[in-house]
Design a protein around this motif. Structure first.
Motif, mmCIF file in Angstrom:
data_model
loop_
_atom_site.group_PDB
_atom_site.id
_atom_site.type_symbol
_atom_site.label_atom_id
_atom_site.label_comp_id
_atom_site.label_asym_id
_atom_site.label_seq_id
_atom_site.Cartn_x
_atom_site.Cartn_y
_atom_site.Cartn_z
ATOM 1 N N ALA A 1 0.803 -1.202 -0.059
ATOM 2 C CA ALA A 1 0.135 0.104 -0.085
ATOM 3 C C ALA A 1 0.738 1.253 0.090
ATOM 4 C CB ALA A 1 -1.047 0.067 1.322
ATOM 5 N N TYR A 2 2.041 1.033 0.581
ATOM 6 C CA TYR A 2 2.929 2.409 0.605
ATOM 7 C C TYR A 2 3.775 2.463 -0.752
ATOM 8 C CZ TYR A 2 1.752 2.587 5.581
ATOM 9 O OH TYR A 2 1.204 2.611 6.843
ATOM 10 N N GLN B 1 5.913 6.199 -0.860
ATOM 11 C CA GLN B 1 6.600 6.699 0.640
ATOM 12 C C GLN B 1 7.497 5.503 1.159
ATOM 13 O OE1 GLN B 1 3.966 7.955 3.626
ATOM 14 N NE2 GLN B 1 5.090 6.837 5.161
ATOM 15 N N THR B 2 8.778 5.880 1.233
ATOM 16 C CA THR B 2 9.846 4.888 2.004
ATOM 17 C C THR B 2 9.434 4.819 3.322
ATOM 18 O OG1 THR B 2 11.307 6.855 2.390
ATOM 19 C CG2 THR B 2 11.600 5.580 0.602
ATOM 20 N N VAL B 3 9.474 3.362 3.872
ATOM 21 C CA VAL B 3 8.826 3.035 4.994
ATOM 22 C C VAL B 3 9.769 2.309 6.002
ATOM 23 C CG1 VAL B 3 6.502 3.146 4.345
ATOM 24 C CG2 VAL B 3 7.793 1.181 4.176
ATOM 25 N N GLN C 1 10.518 -4.777 -6.062
ATOM 26 C CA GLN C 1 10.918 -3.700 -6.842
ATOM 27 C C GLN C 1 9.873 -2.860 -7.407
ATOM 28 O OE1 GLN C 1 14.065 -2.344 -7.083
ATOM 29 N NE2 GLN C 1 14.650 -3.960 -5.903
ATOM 30 N N PRO C 2 9.427 -1.467 -7.479
ATOM 31 C CA PRO C 2 10.751 -0.516 -6.622
ATOM 32 C C PRO C 2 10.764 -0.669 -4.996
ATOM 33 C CG PRO C 2 8.833 0.583 -7.431
ATOM 34 C CD PRO C 2 8.512 -0.812 -7.830
ATOM 35 N N ASN C 3 11.794 -0.428 -4.666
ATOM 36 C CA ASN C 3 12.083 -0.938 -3.233
ATOM 37 C C ASN C 3 11.746 0.354 -2.308
ATOM 38 O OD1 ASN C 3 13.857 -0.731 -0.626
ATOM 39 N ND2 ASN C 3 13.549 -3.122 -0.987
ATOM 40 N N TYR C 4 10.736 0.311 -1.287
ATOM 41 C CA TYR C 4 10.099 1.401 -0.595
ATOM 42 C C TYR C 4 10.638 1.206 0.807
ATOM 43 C CZ TYR C 4 8.147 3.695 -4.470
ATOM 44 O OH TYR C 4 7.731 4.189 -5.653
ATOM 45 N N LEU C 5 11.392 0.145 1.175
ATOM 46 C CA LEU C 5 11.907 -0.128 2.574
ATOM 47 C C LEU C 5 13.095 0.312 3.014
ATOM 48 C CD1 LEU C 5 11.061 -1.837 5.137
ATOM 49 C CD2 LEU C 5 12.511 -3.467 4.283
ATOM 50 N N HIS D 1 13.813 12.393 3.756
ATOM 51 C CA HIS D 1 13.607 13.391 4.532
ATOM 52 C C HIS D 1 13.331 12.797 6.097
ATOM 53 C CE1 HIS D 1 13.204 17.403 5.986
ATOM 54 N NE2 HIS D 1 12.327 17.049 6.360
ATOM 55 N N ARG D 2 12.171 12.037 5.921
ATOM 56 C CA ARG D 2 11.623 11.634 7.007
ATOM 57 C C ARG D 2 12.452 10.731 8.061
ATOM 58 N NH1 ARG D 2 8.202 7.906 6.081
ATOM 59 N NH2 ARG D 2 6.860 8.201 7.630
ATOM 60 N N HIS D 3 13.616 10.358 7.534
ATOM 61 C CA HIS D 3 14.524 9.202 8.016
ATOM 62 C C HIS D 3 15.662 9.931 8.503
ATOM 63 C CE1 HIS D 3 11.557 6.406 6.808
ATOM 64 N NE2 HIS D 3 11.749 6.691 5.414
ATOM 65 N N LEU D 4 15.686 11.230 8.330
ATOM 66 C CA LEU D 4 17.306 11.937 8.853
ATOM 67 C C LEU D 4 17.181 12.127 10.332
ATOM 68 C CD1 LEU D 4 17.563 14.514 5.910
ATOM 69 C CD2 LEU D 4 18.366 11.871 6.101
ATOM 70 N N LEU D 5 16.138 12.343 11.064
ATOM 71 C CA LEU D 5 15.961 12.456 12.389
ATOM 72 C C LEU D 5 15.384 11.185 13.005
ATOM 73 C CD1 LEU D 5 16.530 15.221 13.825
ATOM 74 C CD2 LEU D 5 14.354 15.427 14.324
#
Length: 384
Positions: free
Chosen positions: A129-130, A135-137, A168-172, A352-356
């Protein structure tokens, strides 16, 4: 929002005895007509067990709902909806498609899908679904096994993670496990996790320091909870008959941490078996786990990534033989901690969501003692 009612059958349950019961506050399909408010919870049952050795009869939906609706409603403001049971498809793949579409539509509208029942291979369509959301999750699994499986074989309850890793495509972006038991995991699997900079935490790690759950849950977009990770003495439906695992109260604690996480947007509790052993006890355990999740969800603070970090307290730490400062942030709302990892490329948008990255206060303390945070290093390697 697309009409998702076509995927559901209604669930009948005992009417609540008192207006303080959770059942008197949960809205059924007759009351909400699939018109759901944002920032709410949608409870979804899936009786799909064809990916495992169990069958659909091992899940008594009515017993779980009756136990849940009989619990007390807290001082909560968020709406809770009972969407019903997803209709089983002609094939497992059909059920996957239905679940993927439902999760996609709900997450897109800022509604939290909480999936109950079915075998754990249902984590795969949740992840898919992501992909539709682009969206990378981060995925967190509460499991005594890694469930990697053989990539050349069909997906199944104890072999679904490879499908996500190789998709693929990889969103993990990151996978984390809490509660694996070493005698169930071979050396090659551990080596693979190390190569991919994944986070693997043994059951013993949790009981040495249970606080490790909170930042991992806070860093996750999806949580997949295998009920077989709970020891048989507390969960008699455990099909592995394991004497070891989490206690019932630890399962509830983990679900509360999951609820509090502002980043988390979906969760699933799988391999529920109410027909083996004391089914009433198993249904009660799951109902209380859901209760604690709802409690946590209503205590969300609106921390990162919901808000920006500009109002956070920033701490600079210098470590010997490392040219850059390590930056830590402390929330002014909740007192929780994050560590910042600089993106080594010019295009920051994708990650961006994974930088912090959420961390504990102890990680900051160790850094002030000249200890390089492994969390910083592993995240930086994934960004590379």
């Amino acid at each position: 929002m697309k009409d998702i009612s076509i995927y559901f059958d209604p669930i009948n349950y005992t009417e609540p005895a008192y207006n303080t019961d959770l059942g008197s506050h949960i809205k059924t399909e007759k009351e909400h007509a699939f018109q759901l408010k944002k920032n709410s919870i949608a409870l979804i049952f899936v009786g799909e067990y064809r990916g495992s050795d169990q069958n659909a009869d091992t899940l008594s939906i009515a017993s779980v709902v009756d136990k849940l609706t009989g619990l007390q409603w807290g001082d909560w403001k968020k709406e809770v909806y009972l969407l019903g049971q997803i209709k089983p498809g002609a094939s497992v793949g059909d059920t996957y498609v239905a679940l993927k579409e439902v999760v996609f539509e709900l997450v897109k509208k800022d509604i939290f899908p909480f999936i109950i029942g079915g075998s754990q291979d249902l984590t795969y369509p949740i992840y898919q679904a992501y992909e539709k959301l682009e969206q990378t999750v981060n995925l967190l699994s509460i499991d005594s096994h890694f469930d990697l499986g053989d990539p050349n074989e069909a997906i199944k309850a104890n072999g679904w993670l490879n499908k996500i890793i190789l998709h693929q495509p990889n969103y993990l972006f990151n996978y984390a496990n809490i509660g694996y038991q070493s005698y169930y995991v071979n050396a090659e699997e551990i080596d693979l996790f190390n190569q991919l900079y994944f986070d693997a935490n043994r059951l013993g790690d949790y009981y040495t320091d249970s606080t490790l759950v909170e930042p991992l849950a806070r860093n996750s977009d999806i949580i997949s909870f295998d009920m077989n990770s709970i020891r048989s003495s507390d969960y008699s439906g455990n099909t592995e008959k394991s004497p070891h695992g989490f206690y019932g109260e630890d399962a509830c604690r983990i679900m509360r941490y999951a609820g509090i996480s502002d980043k988390l947007t979906s969760a699933g509790v799988f391999n529920l078996n109410t027909e083996t052993g004391d089914g009433e006890l198993s249904a009660n355990l799951l109902a209380q786990m859901i209760w604690y999740f709802i409690e946590g969800f209503n205590q969300r603070k609106g921390d990162y990534p919901v808000c920006t970090k500009k109002n956070y307290i920033r701490y600079h730490v210098n470590i010997d033989d490392f040219k850059d400062e390590i930056l830590f942030y402390k929330s002014d709302k909740s007192g929780r901690w994050w560590i910042e990892v600089p993106y080594p490329n010019t295009d920051r948008s994708k990650f961006h969501r994974h930088l912090l990255v959420p961390c504990t206060y102890q990680v900051y303390v160790d850094a002030t003692k000249n200890e390089m945070p492994s969390l910083w290093w592993k995240t930086y390697q994934k960004l590379l």
